[in-house]
Design a protein around this motif. Structure first.
Motif, PDB file in Angstrom:
ATOM      1  N   HIS A   1      -4.273  42.132  -2.590  1.00 11.54           N
ATOM      2  CA  HIS A   1      -4.368  40.814  -1.968  1.00 11.54           C
ATOM      3  C   HIS A   1      -3.080  40.490  -1.213  1.00 11.54           C
ATOM      4  O   HIS A   1      -2.004  40.956  -1.576  1.00 11.54           O
ATOM      5  N   TRP A   2      -3.219  39.660  -0.192  1.00 14.76           N
ATOM      6  CA  TRP A   2      -2.064  39.139   0.523  1.00 14.76           C
ATOM      7  C   TRP A   2      -1.553  37.891  -0.178  1.00 14.76           C
ATOM      8  O   TRP A   2      -2.329  37.121  -0.747  1.00 14.76           O
ATOM      9  N   LEU A   3      -0.249  37.684  -0.119  1.00  8.18           N
ATOM     10  CA  LEU A   3       0.384  36.517  -0.712  1.00  8.18           C
ATOM     11  C   LEU A   3       1.219  35.831   0.371  1.00  8.18           C
ATOM     12  O   LEU A   3       2.219  36.386   0.839  1.00  8.18           O
ATOM     13  N   ALA A   4       0.787  34.656   0.782  1.00  7.82           N
ATOM     14  CA  ALA A   4       1.470  33.927   1.855  1.00  7.82           C
ATOM     15  C   ALA A   4       2.633  33.115   1.308  1.00  7.82           C
ATOM     16  O   ALA A   4       2.562  32.551   0.211  1.00  7.82           O
ATOM     17  N   ASP A   5       3.707  33.047   2.086  1.00  9.12           N
ATOM     18  CA  ASP A   5       4.939  32.376   1.649  1.00  9.12           C
ATOM     19  C   ASP A   5       4.895  30.873   1.976  1.00  9.12           C
ATOM     20  O   ASP A   5       5.586  30.387   2.859  1.00  9.12           O
ATOM     21  N   TYR A   6       4.089  30.146   1.212  1.00  8.84           N
ATOM     22  CA  TYR A   6       3.950  28.710   1.408  1.00  8.84           C
ATOM     23  C   TYR A   6       5.144  27.966   0.804  1.00  8.84           C
ATOM     24  O   TYR A   6       5.600  28.285  -0.290  1.00  8.84           O
ATOM     25  N   LYS A   7       5.586  26.945   1.532  1.00  5.00           N
ATOM     26  CA  LYS A   7       6.598  26.000   1.051  1.00  5.00           C
ATOM     27  C   LYS A   7       6.092  24.606   1.385  1.00  5.00           C
ATOM     28  O   LYS A   7       5.742  24.328   2.528  1.00  5.00           O
ATOM     29  N   ARG A   8       6.057  23.742   0.387  1.00  2.00           N
ATOM     30  CA  ARG A   8       5.381  22.463   0.553  1.00  2.00           C
ATOM     31  C   ARG A   8       6.304  21.272   0.292  1.00  2.00           C
ATOM     32  O   ARG A   8       7.295  21.374  -0.430  1.00  2.00           O
ATOM     33  N   ILE A   9       5.912  20.155   0.875  1.00  2.00           N
ATOM     34  CA  ILE A   9       6.547  18.867   0.634  1.00  2.00           C
ATOM     35  C   ILE A   9       5.481  17.905   0.108  1.00  2.00           C
ATOM     36  O   ILE A   9       4.370  17.860   0.638  1.00  2.00           O
ATOM     37  N   ARG A  10       5.851  17.157  -0.934  1.00  2.00           N
ATOM     38  CA  ARG A  10       5.017  16.066  -1.428  1.00  2.00           C
ATOM     39  C   ARG A  10       5.820  14.780  -1.366  1.00  2.00           C
ATOM     40  O   ARG A  10       6.989  14.769  -1.759  1.00  2.00           O
ATOM     41  N   VAL A  11       5.187  13.734  -0.888  1.00  2.00           N
ATOM     42  CA  VAL A  11       5.887  12.450  -0.790  1.00  2.00           C
ATOM     43  C   VAL A  11       4.970  11.306  -1.227  1.00  2.00           C
ATOM     44  O   VAL A  11       3.748  11.378  -1.087  1.00  2.00           O
ATOM     45  N   VAL A  12       5.605  10.277  -1.742  1.00  2.00           N
ATOM     46  CA  VAL A  12       4.941   8.991  -1.984  1.00  2.00           C
ATOM     47  C   VAL A  12       5.810   7.930  -1.357  1.00  2.00           C
ATOM     48  O   VAL A  12       7.022   7.864  -1.615  1.00  2.00           O
ATOM     49  N   GLY A  13       5.217   7.097  -0.522  1.00  2.00           N
ATOM     50  CA  GLY A  13       5.948   5.995   0.104  1.00  2.00           C
ATOM     51  C   GLY A  13       5.168   4.701  -0.021  1.00  2.00           C
ATOM     52  O   GLY A  13       3.936   4.696   0.133  1.00  2.00           O
ATOM     53  N   ILE A  14       5.861   3.614  -0.301  1.00  2.00           N
ATOM     54  CA  ILE A  14       5.236   2.291  -0.445  1.00  2.00           C
ATOM     55  C   ILE A  14       5.588   1.450   0.777  1.00  2.00           C
ATOM     56  O   ILE A  14       6.752   1.378   1.199  1.00  2.00           O
TER      57      ILE A  14
ATOM     58  N   GLY B   1       0.829  -1.205   0.000  1.00  2.00           N
ATOM     59  CA  GLY B   1       0.000   0.000   0.000  1.00  2.00           C
ATOM     60  C   GLY B   1       0.860   1.250   0.000  1.00  2.00           C
ATOM     61  O   GLY B   1       2.054   1.205   0.302  1.00  2.00           O
ATOM     62  N   ARG B   2       0.249   2.374  -0.317  1.00  4.79           N
ATOM     63  CA  ARG B   2       1.027   3.596  -0.505  1.00  4.79           C
ATOM     64  C   ARG B   2       0.494   4.760   0.321  1.00  4.79           C
ATOM     65  O   ARG B   2      -0.702   4.880   0.566  1.00  4.79           O
ATOM     66  N   LEU B   3       1.412   5.626   0.706  1.00  4.39           N
ATOM     67  CA  LEU B   3       1.112   6.895   1.348  1.00  4.39           C
ATOM     68  C   LEU B   3       1.395   8.004   0.343  1.00  4.39           C
ATOM     69  O   LEU B   3       2.493   8.076  -0.221  1.00  4.39           O
ATOM     70  N   ILE B   4       0.406   8.864   0.124  1.00  6.93           N
ATOM     71  CA  ILE B   4       0.567  10.022  -0.742  1.00  6.93           C
ATOM     72  C   ILE B   4       0.160  11.238   0.076  1.00  6.93           C
ATOM     73  O   ILE B   4      -0.978  11.318   0.570  1.00  6.93           O
ATOM     74  N   ALA B   5       1.070  12.188   0.250  1.00  7.20           N
ATOM     75  CA  ALA B   5       0.780  13.311   1.133  1.00  7.20           C
ATOM     76  C   ALA B   5       1.436  14.597   0.652  1.00  7.20           C
ATOM     77  O   ALA B   5       2.507  14.572   0.039  1.00  7.20           O
ATOM     78  N   GLU B   6       0.777  15.708   0.963  1.00  2.00           N
ATOM     79  CA  GLU B   6       1.383  17.028   0.835  1.00  2.00           C
ATOM     80  C   GLU B   6       1.137  17.781   2.129  1.00  2.00           C
ATOM     81  O   GLU B   6       0.058  17.697   2.731  1.00  2.00           O
ATOM     82  N   PHE B   7       2.155  18.541   2.553  1.00  2.00           N
ATOM     83  CA  PHE B   7       2.044  19.301   3.801  1.00  2.00           C
ATOM     84  C   PHE B   7       3.106  20.385   3.809  1.00  2.00           C
ATOM     85  O   PHE B   7       3.967  20.461   2.925  1.00  2.00           O
ATOM     86  N   GLY B   8       3.057  21.239   4.812  1.00  3.78           N
ATOM     87  CA  GLY B   8       4.011  22.334   4.914  1.00  3.78           C
ATOM     88  C   GLY B   8       5.415  21.838   5.199  1.00  3.78           C
ATOM     89  O   GLY B   8       5.625  20.978   6.061  1.00  3.78           O
TER      90      GLY B   8
END
Length: 255
Positions: free
Chosen positions: A240-253, A126-133
């Motif tokens: 408009h305000w522009l927030a300084d988002y930085k993200r991580i995306r991962v896939v793990g099996i 099975g796999r984990l697919i995630a995005e987060f800060g």
């Protein structure tokens, strides 16, 4: 639930912060759900992405720590099972082909506990697919707010930060520790539009509640105004305000 206090206003979340679900749509492409797969949407919010995954033929269960979010998800999508669950105490064992999570894992300061639960919930392969800060996410906003805390003589401002923003190396190493084979990992900047002149204020009210716990509404308002003034020149553009988002995306099996 460890705490009956729920910071989440599901109506404001859908009305003022729909970008969370909008950006999550591209992660569904990474998930690539197949008809009949059992998928756990971890930190499902008000259920928008769970609904999209269901429409692709998967069998989805959505879980979130917030009763307010789950109540709204059930109202909007009564055909999908939604439950209030603690990500660090999931009851599932070898039940899901995939665990999907968008903009939720950075709210959990004990990543080892949640990764252990996710691993147990997945079937072999099975796999984990995630995005987060990721590391440095909303750093300009946090630094500006903590500066105002300092100016107002409010101690331990840094202890009020509610998030865990790891580096990509830190998080993928942790995934491997728990037995995941990391097949994809990406760190990227994503400046995020906060709608209107009150965008930053709305964002702080929605996501930064823990910063203001124990403070009067008057002090909270002064801190937010001072933060807006500090960031106006660099983060407020074309109304408009522009927030300084930085993200991580991962896939793990799961091995």
């Amino acid at each position: 639930m460890k705490d009956s206090y729920d910071i989440w206003n599901s109506t404001l979340y859908d009305e003022n912060h729909s970008f969370v679900s909008k950006f999550g749509e591209s992660i569904i492409e990474l998930l690539a759900p197949k008809a009949g797969e059992r998928i756990l949407d971890l930190g499902c919010g008000t259920g928008n992405l769970a609904s999209q995954i269901t429409a692709l033929g998967a069998q989805v269960i959505g879980v979130d720590y917030s009763p307010n979010m789950i109540k709204e998800a059930i109202r909007k999508y009564p055909h999908i099972p939604f439950k209030v669950e603690d990500a660090c105490a999931l009851p599932y064992r070898h039940e899901f082909d995939a665990v999907f999570s968008n903009a939720a894992l950075h709210w959990i300061k004990t990543p080892d506990e949640v990764l252990s639960c996710i691993y147990k919930a997945l079937v072999p392969g099975g796999r984990l697919i995630a995005e987060f800060g990721g590391k440095g996410n909303v750093k300009q906003i946090v630094d500006a707010l903590l500066l105002q805390f300092q100016k107002y003589g409010i101690e331990e401002g840094a202890n009020r930060i509610p998030w865990y923003f790891p580096s990509i190396g830190e998080y993928t190493t942790l995934m491997e520790k728990f037995g995941f084979h990391v097949t994809f990992a990406q760190y990227f900047e994503r400046p995020t539009l906060l709608e209107g002149k009150d965008g930053l204020r709305n964002w702080l009210n929605m996501f930064g509640d823990s910063f203001f716990q124990g403070l009067t509404n008057n002090v909270k308002d002064q801190l937010i105004i001072a933060t807006e003034d500090h960031l106006q020149a660099t983060m407020f553009q074309n109304g408009h305000w522009l927030a300084d988002y930085k993200r991580i995306r991962v896939v793990g099996i799961k091995k």
